[in-house]
Design a protein around this motif. Structure first.
Motif, PDB file in Angstrom:
ATOM      1  N   GLN A   6     -13.231  -8.967  44.050  1.00 32.09           N
ATOM      2  CA  GLN A   6     -13.304  -7.759  43.241  1.00 32.09           C
ATOM      3  C   GLN A   6     -14.736  -7.555  42.783  1.00 32.09           C
ATOM      4  OE1 GLN A   6      -9.464  -9.072  40.698  1.00 32.09           O
ATOM      5  NE2 GLN A   6     -10.535  -7.316  39.855  1.00 32.09           N
ATOM      6  N   CYS A  23     -11.712  -3.659  45.449  1.00 32.47           N
ATOM      7  CA  CYS A  23     -11.006  -4.880  45.816  1.00 32.47           C
ATOM      8  C   CYS A  23     -10.891  -4.972  47.327  1.00 32.47           C
ATOM      9  CB  CYS A  23      -9.618  -4.917  45.185  1.00 32.47           C
ATOM     10  SG  CYS A  23      -8.687  -6.410  45.623  1.00 32.47           S
ATOM     11  N   PHE A  90      -6.863  -7.318  37.415  1.00 37.56           N
ATOM     12  CA  PHE A  90      -6.766  -8.218  38.557  1.00 37.56           C
ATOM     13  C   PHE A  90      -6.214  -7.477  39.766  1.00 37.56           C
ATOM     14  CE2 PHE A  90      -7.826 -12.385  37.053  1.00 37.56           C
ATOM     15  CZ  PHE A  90      -7.521 -12.387  35.699  1.00 37.56           C
ATOM     16  N   PHE A 103      -4.661 -13.809  43.883  1.00 43.92           N
ATOM     17  CA  PHE A 103      -5.372 -12.963  42.939  1.00 43.92           C
ATOM     18  C   PHE A 103      -6.878 -13.041  43.144  1.00 43.92           C
ATOM     19  CE2 PHE A 103      -2.347 -11.426  39.730  1.00 43.92           C
ATOM     20  CZ  PHE A 103      -1.207 -12.114  40.094  1.00 43.92           C
ATOM     21  N   ASP A 105     -10.720 -12.614  41.165  1.00 43.21           N
ATOM     22  CA  ASP A 105     -11.256 -13.236  39.954  1.00 43.21           C
ATOM     23  C   ASP A 105     -11.161 -12.347  38.726  1.00 43.21           C
ATOM     24  OD1 ASP A 105     -13.870 -15.042  41.711  1.00 43.21           O
ATOM     25  OD2 ASP A 105     -11.862 -15.666  41.090  1.00 43.21           O
ATOM     26  N   GLY A 106     -10.814 -11.089  38.915  1.00 42.34           N
ATOM     27  CA  GLY A 106     -10.677 -10.189  37.777  1.00 42.34           C
ATOM     28  C   GLY A 106     -11.943  -9.409  37.481  1.00 42.34           C
TER      29      GLY A 106
ATOM     30  N   GLN B  38      -2.843 -20.169  34.914  1.00 44.65           N
ATOM     31  CA  GLN B  38      -4.106 -19.484  34.698  1.00 44.65           C
ATOM     32  C   GLN B  38      -4.950 -20.282  33.715  1.00 44.65           C
ATOM     33  OE1 GLN B  38      -4.026 -15.502  32.932  1.00 44.65           O
ATOM     34  NE2 GLN B  38      -5.904 -14.958  33.992  1.00 44.65           N
ATOM     35  N   ARG B  43      -8.569 -16.880  37.501  1.00 41.95           N
ATOM     36  CA  ARG B  43      -7.495 -16.075  38.069  1.00 41.95           C
ATOM     37  C   ARG B  43      -6.168 -16.820  37.977  1.00 41.95           C
ATOM     38  NH1 ARG B  43      -9.112 -16.300  44.362  1.00 41.95           N
ATOM     39  NH2 ARG B  43     -11.198 -16.438  43.522  1.00 41.95           N
TER      40      ARG B  43
END
Lengths: 112, 113
Positions: A6, A23, A90, A103, A105-106, B38, B43
Motif C-alpha cells: 500500500q 494497493c 488496510f 493484509f 501494512d496499512g 496483530q 498488519r
C-alpha cells in the motif's frame, strides 16, 4: 517481495481534500478488500471486489469509492475528507471465496 | 448481516499459562472462521483458521474449536510466551455475507514474563 503493498504509508491532509490510497498485490489473488481500523482497533470491512462483483458495506459513505484498473490493484479514493475519516486503512487480498486474507501494512490517514 | 462478538477485550496471563479467547457469530450460514494476530503497528496476520465441517484444528501451541450448534468458536494458546502479546481478532465469513469477512472487536493479550 511484499505480497500486498500500500502507498502511502502515512497521509496527512486537510479536511475537505480528496485523496487516494493505492494497493497492489502480487499473489495472483482474485479478490481484494479495503478495511478501516479506527482508534479502538475495530477492523471494519468497507469493500470487497473481484473482477465480477463489487460488494459495498452499506455503512460506508459514498465519499469512498474503490477503483480497480486491473486484477492486481484496488485503489481507494476518498472525496471531501472529514475528521472522522482519520484511521488506519488496510488493503487485503485472497483467492475467491472464503480463503485466508493477506493484509498490506496499512495507511495511516490523519485529517487536520 | 453477520454479527461477531468477541470476549474478553483484554486478557493478561503469566508466561507459560494458557489463554482462551471466545467468539460468537449470528449467521448460521457462515462457514469459515479465521483468527488473526496483530502486533502493535503491524498488519493483521492469519494464525489459524477453521471451516464448518471441522470441530477442532491444532497447530503447535495454537488450537481453534468450533461449535456450530451454539454458533461459537474459540482460540486456545497453550504455554504462552511474551511474543504472543498482541491483539487477536476472530472473523466469520460465508455465502450469505457475500464472502465478506466480519471481524470481532479484538482481544488485547498481554503475556507477563
Amino acid at each position: 517481495d511484499t505480497a500486498v503493498s500500500q502507498t502511502p504509508k502515512y497521509l496527512v491532509t486537510q479536511m475537505g481534500n480528496d485523496k487516494s490510497i493505492k494497493c497492489e498485490q502480487n499473489l495472483g489473488h482474485d479478490t481484494m478488500y479495503w478495511y478501516k481500523q479506527d482508534s479502538k482497533k475495530f477492523l471494519k470491512i468497507m469493500f470487497s471486489y473481484n473482477n465480477k462483483e463489487l460488494i459495498i458495506n452499506e455503512t460506508v459513505p459514498n465519499r469512498f469509492s474503490p477503483k480497480s484498473p486491473d486484477k492486481a490493484h484496488l485503489n481507494l479514493h476518498i472525496n471531501s475528507l472529514e475528521l472522522g475519516d482519520s484511521a488506519v486503512y488496510f488493503c487485503a487480498s485472497s483467492r475467491m471465496g472464503n480463503q485466508p486474507q493477506h493484509f498490506g501494512d496499512g495507511t495511516r490517514l490523519s485529517i487536520l | 448481516g453477520e454479527n461477531v462478538e468477541q470476549h474478553p477485550s483484554t486478557l493478561s496471563v503469566q508466561e507459560g499459562d494458557s489463554a482462551v479467547i471466545k467468539c460468537t457469530y449470528s449467521d448460521s450460514a457462515s462457514n469459515y472462521f479465521p483468527w488473526y494476530k496483530q502486533e502493535l503497528g503491524k498488519r493483521p496476520q492469519l494464525i489459524i483458521d477453521i471451516r464448518s465441517n471441522v470441530g477442532e484444528k491444532k497447530d503447535q501451541r495454537i488450537a481453534v474449536t468450533l461449535n456450530k450448534t451454539a454458533k461459537h468458536f474459540s482460540l486456545h494458546i497453550t504455554e504462552t510466551q511474551p511474543e504472543d502479546s498482541a491483539v487477536y481478532f476472530c472473523a466469520a465469513s460465508g455465502p450469505v455475507t457475500g464472502n465478506q469477512f466480519y471481524f470481532g472487536t479484538g482481544t488485547s493479550l498481554t503475556v507477563i514474563p
